[in-house]
Design a protein around this motif. Sequence first.
Motif, PDB file in Angstrom:
ATOM      1  N   CYS A 206      43.169  51.212  33.082  1.00  0.00           N
ATOM      2  CA  CYS A 206      44.057  51.229  31.407  1.00  0.00           C
ATOM      3  C   CYS A 206      43.299  50.519  30.599  1.00  0.00           C
ATOM      4  O   CYS A 206      41.823  50.245  30.568  1.00  0.00           O
ATOM      5  N   ALA A 207      43.702  50.313  29.166  1.00  0.00           N
ATOM      6  CA  ALA A 207      43.048  50.354  28.180  1.00  0.00           C
ATOM      7  C   ALA A 207      43.867  49.202  28.202  1.00  0.00           C
ATOM      8  O   ALA A 207      44.330  48.682  28.692  1.00  0.00           O
ATOM      9  N   SER A 208      42.403  48.095  27.564  1.00  0.00           N
ATOM     10  CA  SER A 208      43.014  46.480  27.802  1.00  0.00           C
ATOM     11  C   SER A 208      42.825  45.987  25.638  1.00  0.00           C
ATOM     12  O   SER A 208      41.651  46.456  25.692  1.00  0.00           O
ATOM     13  N   GLY A 209      44.376  45.675  25.701  1.00  0.00           N
ATOM     14  CA  GLY A 209      44.044  45.428  23.596  1.00  0.00           C
ATOM     15  C   GLY A 209      44.280  43.860  23.772  1.00  0.00           C
ATOM     16  O   GLY A 209      43.831  43.171  23.379  1.00  0.00           O
ATOM     17  N   SER A 210      45.583  43.188  24.282  1.00  0.00           N
ATOM     18  CA  SER A 210      46.035  41.856  24.407  1.00  0.00           C
ATOM     19  C   SER A 210      45.767  41.096  26.200  1.00  0.00           C
ATOM     20  O   SER A 210      46.504  40.035  26.262  1.00  0.00           O
ATOM     21  N   GLY A 211      45.721  42.603  26.883  1.00  0.00           N
ATOM     22  CA  GLY A 211      45.533  41.524  27.678  1.00  0.00           C
ATOM     23  C   GLY A 211      46.888  41.773  29.459  1.00  0.00           C
ATOM     24  O   GLY A 211      47.370  41.775  30.198  1.00  0.00           O
ATOM     25  N   GLY A 212      47.862  42.220  28.526  1.00  0.00           N
ATOM     26  CA  GLY A 212      49.516  42.132  28.943  1.00  0.00           C
ATOM     27  C   GLY A 212      49.605  42.773  30.218  1.00  0.00           C
ATOM     28  O   GLY A 212      50.477  43.066  31.202  1.00  0.00           O
ATOM     29  N   CYS A 236      38.539  45.642  22.325  1.00  0.00           N
ATOM     30  CA  CYS A 236      38.030  44.893  21.728  1.00  0.00           C
ATOM     31  C   CYS A 236      37.198  43.819  21.892  1.00  0.00           C
ATOM     32  O   CYS A 236      36.216  43.369  22.039  1.00  0.00           O
ATOM     33  N   ASP A 237      37.699  42.969  22.582  1.00  0.00           N
ATOM     34  CA  ASP A 237      37.079  41.161  22.940  1.00  0.00           C
ATOM     35  C   ASP A 237      36.305  41.621  24.377  1.00  0.00           C
ATOM     36  O   ASP A 237      36.977  42.886  24.978  1.00  0.00           O
ATOM     37  N   ASP A 238      35.385  40.746  24.494  1.00  0.00           N
ATOM     38  CA  ASP A 238      34.862  40.940  26.270  1.00  0.00           C
ATOM     39  C   ASP A 238      34.926  40.794  27.036  1.00  0.00           C
ATOM     40  O   ASP A 238      36.607  40.185  27.289  1.00  0.00           O
ATOM     41  N   ALA A 239      34.828  41.790  28.165  1.00  0.00           N
ATOM     42  CA  ALA A 239      35.471  40.893  29.477  1.00  0.00           C
ATOM     43  C   ALA A 239      35.895  39.659  29.560  1.00  0.00           C
ATOM     44  O   ALA A 239      36.652  39.226  30.227  1.00  0.00           O
ATOM     45  N   ALA A 240      34.655  38.381  29.543  1.00  0.00           N
ATOM     46  CA  ALA A 240      35.852  36.283  29.728  1.00  0.00           C
ATOM     47  C   ALA A 240      36.784  36.632  28.825  1.00  0.00           C
ATOM     48  O   ALA A 240      37.218  36.361  29.221  1.00  0.00           O
ATOM     49  N   TYR A 241      36.611  37.142  27.916  1.00  0.00           N
ATOM     50  CA  TYR A 241      37.713  37.081  26.852  1.00  0.00           C
ATOM     51  C   TYR A 241      39.307  37.124  28.050  1.00  0.00           C
ATOM     52  O   TYR A 241      40.244  37.114  28.096  1.00  0.00           O
ATOM     53  N   PHE A 242      39.154  38.768  28.561  1.00  0.00           N
ATOM     54  CA  PHE A 242      40.493  39.429  29.277  1.00  0.00           C
ATOM     55  C   PHE A 242      40.818  38.667  29.940  1.00  0.00           C
ATOM     56  O   PHE A 242      41.214  38.477  30.705  1.00  0.00           O
ATOM     57  N   VAL A 243      38.930  37.899  30.510  1.00  0.00           N
ATOM     58  CA  VAL A 243      39.385  38.288  32.527  1.00  0.00           C
ATOM     59  C   VAL A 243      40.529  36.348  32.660  1.00  0.00           C
ATOM     60  O   VAL A 243      42.110  35.925  32.613  1.00  0.00           O
ATOM     61  N   ARG A 267      40.489  39.080  41.058  1.00  0.00           N
ATOM     62  CA  ARG A 267      41.299  40.627  41.144  1.00  0.00           C
ATOM     63  C   ARG A 267      41.149  41.546  39.811  1.00  0.00           C
ATOM     64  O   ARG A 267      41.234  42.211  39.784  1.00  0.00           O
ATOM     65  N   ILE A 268      40.764  40.342  38.905  1.00  0.00           N
ATOM     66  CA  ILE A 268      40.532  40.843  37.346  1.00  0.00           C
ATOM     67  C   ILE A 268      39.509  41.478  36.899  1.00  0.00           C
ATOM     68  O   ILE A 268      38.324  40.831  37.191  1.00  0.00           O
ATOM     69  N   HIS A 269      39.619  42.632  36.805  1.00  0.00           N
ATOM     70  CA  HIS A 269      38.198  43.412  36.718  1.00  0.00           C
ATOM     71  C   HIS A 269      38.156  43.905  35.129  1.00  0.00           C
ATOM     72  O   HIS A 269      39.371  44.865  34.962  1.00  0.00           O
ATOM     73  N   VAL A 270      37.133  43.894  34.816  1.00  0.00           N
ATOM     74  CA  VAL A 270      37.228  43.848  32.971  1.00  0.00           C
ATOM     75  C   VAL A 270      35.768  44.819  32.602  1.00  0.00           C
ATOM     76  O   VAL A 270      35.241  44.449  32.804  1.00  0.00           O
ATOM     77  N   VAL A 271      35.869  46.374  32.052  1.00  0.00           N
ATOM     78  CA  VAL A 271      34.576  47.071  31.695  1.00  0.00           C
ATOM     79  C   VAL A 271      34.618  46.801  30.219  1.00  0.00           C
ATOM     80  O   VAL A 271      35.401  47.130  29.592  1.00  0.00           O
ATOM     81  N   ASP A 272      33.463  46.222  29.353  1.00  0.00           N
ATOM     82  CA  ASP A 272      33.496  45.718  28.356  1.00  0.00           C
ATOM     83  C   ASP A 272      32.486  46.689  27.763  1.00  0.00           C
ATOM     84  O   ASP A 272      31.991  46.596  26.342  1.00  0.00           O
TER      85      ASP A 272
END
Length: 351
Positions: A206-212, A236-243, A267-272
């Motif tokens: 999915c796309a992540s903008g505010s993480g919900g 928008c923000d980087d992986a550390a932010y979304f984690v 289990r939180i995987h973010v691609v920035d």
Amino acid sequence: MAGQSGGRVKIQYPARVRLAQLPTPLQPLDNITAHYSVPYGGPKIWIKRDDLTESAMSGNKLRKLEFILAEARARGCNTLITCGGEQSNHCRATALAAAKAGLQAHLILRKETAGKPEADAVPDGNLLVDYLAGARVSRYPLREYLNNLSQLFEYWSEHYQQQGDRALCIPTGGSDGLGIWGYLLATEELLEDCDAAGFRPERIVCASGSGGTQGGLTLGCQLLESAAEVVGYAVCDDAAYFVSKVAEDVRDWQSRYPHSFTFDESRIHVVDDYIGPGYAIATEEIYETIALAAQLEGILLDPVYTGKAFYGMLQDIKRGQFAHCENLVFVHTGGQFGVFPQRSGFRNSWS
Ligand SMILES: *Cc1c(COP(=O)(O)O)cnc(C)c1O
């Protein structure tokens, strides 16, 4: 909260106001799979059509709003206050949902950066719909918005209180421990869709903008004991932010709906890698990807969220990141109204 019954986990949901047309369809993207995944040993790509949750209210925010509106009712609120960019899909969906529920909506919007060609033009896209829905709109310059957002919420909330109204403040994107319910329910729905189609998804994108959305999907997969790896493509923000944002939203959820459960943050995987120049700023590749999806699949992605995530996903498939994965589900979170204010970016597709 989550109890075991007959081997299947049963999630107890709080009250919800039904607004979305559910379940949304799960469809295979056969043409894109054949041309942009199979040649690289990539997975079969499916799409969960959350752009079809509704027409005007469409997109992922409506799922969160179902729970948020129920909370507003329970608390006796007659006004919703929320915030976002001028082309916020969340604000547009909130404005329409409030209208339908007979509530007032007040939107705190961040002004378009000066110098952008579309800035200060006649209201377009989501912003136009906000006005059509009768929402009250307050627009603030970027700096003021960023520095004073919580004070702006306080100011308007007090303003309504003094008028004898009662306002519920909804955070950016409806992402917190309340809104996350929308994507817990969506995870359950998605896993049932996959069951019915005869497969278990190994990846959910999915796309992540505010993480919900990512938070609800990630939490949902753990609660429902799915091995699927949820991958959020940051816009928008980087992986550390979304984690940390996802972990924070889950903590908020746990504090509001206490139960014994340990969220697995690994289990939180973010691609920035595909944010590009910044939030809501698309590059040629993104516009081309949107045209490609329209031409090969009859699907409209958007330049702020889904176009970036879809482009990033195709790049990663090409780079072999999704080898050893048979079935991938891309969650189409909506955003169509954001296409039109960026029409000039599509020059190569129409000139
Ligand atoms: C808000 C939004 C997202 C991101 O969802 P979050 O829950 O805020 O991370 C993705 N796609 C579209 C179209 C959106 O409007």
